[in-house]
Structure formats: structure tokens, C-alpha cells
Design an enzyme around this catalytic site. Structure first.
Site, PDB file in Angstrom:
ATOM      1  N   GLY A  57     -11.257  -3.441   8.406  1.00  0.00           N
ATOM      2  CA  GLY A  57     -10.369  -3.964   7.524  1.00  0.00           C
ATOM      3  C   GLY A  57      -9.884  -2.662   6.658  1.00  0.00           C
ATOM      4  O   GLY A  57     -10.722  -1.365   6.604  1.00  0.00           O
ATOM      5  N   CYS A  58      -8.902  -2.816   5.939  1.00  0.00           N
ATOM      6  CA  CYS A  58      -8.347  -1.499   5.344  1.00  0.00           C
ATOM      7  C   CYS A  58      -9.215  -0.819   4.070  1.00  0.00           C
ATOM      8  O   CYS A  58      -9.450   0.159   4.032  1.00  0.00           O
ATOM      9  CB  CYS A  58      -6.819  -1.746   4.807  1.00  0.00           C
ATOM     10  SG  CYS A  58      -6.672  -3.216   4.017  1.00  0.00           S
ATOM     11  N   TYR A  59      -9.596  -1.897   3.293  1.00  0.00           N
ATOM     12  CA  TYR A  59     -10.410  -1.479   2.280  1.00  0.00           C
ATOM     13  C   TYR A  59     -11.945  -0.705   2.712  1.00  0.00           C
ATOM     14  O   TYR A  59     -12.117  -0.004   2.425  1.00  0.00           O
ATOM     15  CB  TYR A  59     -10.768  -2.711   1.278  1.00  0.00           C
ATOM     16  CG  TYR A  59      -9.910  -3.223   0.481  1.00  0.00           C
ATOM     17  CD1 TYR A  59      -9.058  -2.288  -0.486  1.00  0.00           C
ATOM     18  CD2 TYR A  59      -9.269  -4.327   0.337  1.00  0.00           C
ATOM     19  CE1 TYR A  59      -8.377  -2.498  -1.565  1.00  0.00           C
ATOM     20  CE2 TYR A  59      -8.386  -4.719  -0.710  1.00  0.00           C
ATOM     21  CZ  TYR A  59      -7.713  -3.910  -1.472  1.00  0.00           C
ATOM     22  OH  TYR A  59      -6.721  -4.295  -2.336  1.00  0.00           O
TER      23      TYR A  59
END
Length: 351
Positions: free
Chosen positions: A152-154
């Protein structure tokens, strides 16, 4: 040396933000040709009628998944939502190697996936064996991978900041706090009230406080470096900008460690990396504007005024390094290509 054989690529979910970005990046790749683009609800539409900026990128209509021809596809990028993605991937022929940008194969434990995303996993064996594609830490496994799960981006921004220092033992696994902020594109292109201009502009708010789905993903990967289970405090915030992501991480130093040793561990890990830059001590903090439109991650380390704590800040473009760019970086490694191909635009868009 002979010319590299052209690879055929398919993009599943071409009508979303990550799908559009995937197509844009593939169009700049010298060794990949887009041969299929699927978008079920917009099937029959030409790509440029949905995304005018992609005029000329793909010469054909977007089609439903079941109508696409995958017989000659070498690599499929699944840019579909979680749940939908694993259904689609299960139908792909064996000739397709897959990079999945959804959450469907990020968890090695199918039961954990079910508890976090509220749906039983279709294939527990596949999610157990899928390669977690944080490229800088997965290269050896990527070379033979058939299924790669993009983080995921986070988690991408967070883990790039934390994995090296966790492995080096310079921070404690206790009391890690991650304050994360993302542009609105991180929520996808679907129609949601909270993403309307009047709802998101001129304000800043937290969401999924104490419950965000990326926290267990971060914990899964950190546990492999600490060699112990842990719990992090993770709070995301929505920032009224289109793209960009910034994580500010607060951690306890291990006994005898300093800000300098934390910085040294990060600098050593990433000294030869094309896409990760560790700023010198005392430099300015990372800014999302300094990585916008690139596959880069900027990291900086600061001393906390609280004794025995350190602050680590990381910035990425959530749609590129946090999603489609990292997917292409993984694909390059999978096929033995120069890792920077299609991604070698190092200068950010500024202002």
C-alpha cells in the site's frame, strides 16, 4: 548485446487513477507494449475519451475482463479494488505473470486478510506464497515471482523509513507512532461524498483513526525485521491536494543509539538505490513537492526534543512510488530489465 524482446502488458482496471498512471508509465517504457486494457463499467470506450491526457497511449477500446485476450500477455498489472482483484487474477492464464496493486495478496496469512478486509480469501496458498513487492527489499525473490503484491502507499513510505533501522536494531519496537498524510487521489476515483471538492478542500482531517487497514500490513513487515510481533500507532490524514504522501514517524532509540546511528543505518541501506534519497543531517525536511511525479522517496532524520526519541520523515508520490511506479519497478526486476526503465524521470514536477 541484442535488442531486448518486447514484453506485452495488460492493465486491469484501466479507468481508475492507478490504472491510468500505470498506462502512462508503460507508454514511456521502451521494452513494454500495452496490448490490453480492461474497464468493465466503461467497456467499449476508447481510453482518451475517459482520460484525454492519455491520447495516443493505447490504440484500442477498453474491454470487459472476460473479453480481453491474454494469450500473448507476459505481465498483467491488476489495478482493481481489493476483493475484485483476486477474482480477476484467478481467471488469468498461466502465461501471465502478475503484479497486483490491490491489497488482496499483501497478507501472508489469509485469516488476517479476512479480518482486515472483511472477505474470505479465495486462495490462501497464493497469498502465502506471493512476493511482497517493496522492491528495495524484495529483488532476489522478484526474479522468479509469478505473483507480486505491491505494498500500500502508506506502508511503502513507512517501511522504507523503518525497515533499515529496525533491522539494524537502532530503534525499539515499542511505541512507534506514524502520523501519515495523503492527497485525495489515494482514496481512488470512485464517487465518495468525502472526496467532493467542497468536502475535502480548505481543510485537513484524520480518518479511520485506530482502525486503518494499512496498520496490520506495516506490522506484518516490521515483525520480520524485529523478529517479534508488535503494534504501531498509525493515523492517516486527508490533505486537500491531488497527490503526494508524507509520513512523520516517532520512535524510541535503542540503548546507546543516537540520531546519527539511525541516519547511518538508513544511509548505508539506500546508498546505491536509484529511487531512495536519504538527506544529510540538518537538511530541510522532505516535501511532497520534491518527489511529485517521480518514483522517488525522500527520507530525513531529526532529533526529537524528547530525550531518547528520533523523528524520521518520508515523502513519496502516492500514485507512483506508492502504487503504479513501484509496480513497474517490480516488473523490471521480474524480467531482468534495468530497474529504472520507464521510471527514469528523476526531476519532480515543481512547482
Amino acid at each position: 548485446m541484442g535488442k531486448t524482446a518486447q514484453l506485452n502488458a495488460a492493465v486491469l482496471g484501466a479507468s481508475g487513477y492507478t490504472g491510468a498512471e500505470m498506462l502512462r508509465l508503460l507508454a514511456m517504457h521502451p521494452d513494454m507494449t500495452i496490448t490490453a486494457a480492461t474497464a468493465n463499467s466503461l467497456a467499449g470506450r476508447r481510453l482518451e475519451s475517459v482520460f484525454p491526457h492519455l491520447n495516443g497511449v493505447f490504440d484500442g477500446e477498453m474491454v470487459r475482463l472476460e473479453d480481453a485476450n491474454f494469450s500473448n500477455v507476459d505481465i498483467a498489472f491488476s489495478c482493481l479494488p481489493h476483493g475484485t482483484s483476486q477474482d480477476a487474477i484467478a481467471e488469468l492464464p498461466s502465461n501471465c505473470r502478475v503484479v497486483d496493486l490491490s491489497a488482496d495478496y499483501r497478507f501472508r496469512d489469509a485469516d488476517l486478510y479476512a479480518s482486515v478486509y472483511g472477505r474470505e480469501h479465495l486462495n490462501a496458498e497464493a497469498t502465502r506464497s506471493a512476493i511482497y513487492g517493496l522492491t528495495e527489499f524484495a529483488r532476489l525473490s522478484l526474479k522468479d515471482a509469478e505473483l507480486v503484491a505491491c505494498p500500500g502507499c502508506y506502508p511503502t513510505a513507512t517501511l522504507l523509513c523503518l525497515l533499515p533501522v529496525a533491522a539494524a536494531g537502532v530503534i525499539s519496537k515499542q511505541n512507534i507512532i506514524i502520523d501519515a498524510k495523503s492527497g485525495v487521489s489515494g482514496a481512488g476515483r470512485g464517487l465518495k461524498e468525502g472526496n467532493l471538492f467542497c468536502e475535502a478542500a480548505e481543510g485537513l482531517h484524520s480518518y479511520a483513526v485506530g482502525t486503518h487497514r494499512h496498520a496490520p500490513e506495516i506490522e506484518q513487515e516490521l515483525a520480520t525485521r524485529f523478529d517479534a510481533d508488535l503494534t504501531v500507532t498509525f493515523t492517516p490524514h486527508l490533505v486537500p491536494m491531488t497527490r503526494g504522501e508524507l509520513v512523520t514517524i516517532y520512535a524510541e532509540l535503542s540503548a546507546g543509539e543516537t540520531v546519527e546511528t539511525v541516519h547511518a543505518a538508513l544511509s548505508e541501506q539506500f546508498k546505491d538505490e536509484p529511487f531512495v534519497r536519504v538527506r544529510p543531517l540538518g537538511d530541510l525536511p522532505p516535501d511532497t513537492r520534491h518527489v511529485r511525479g517521480t518514483n522517488r522517496c525522500d527520507i530525513a532524520v531529526f532529533k526529537d526534543r524528547a530525550e531518547g526519541r528520533v523523528i524520521i520523515i518520508g515523502a513519496i508520490d502516492n500514485l507512483i512510488k506508492g502504487s503504479s511506479g513501484q509496480a513497474l519497478q517490480n516488473a523490471n526486476v521480474m524480467f531482468g530489465l534495468d530497474e529504472t526503465k520507464g521510471l527514469d524521470f528523476l526531476t519532480p514536477l515543481f512547482p
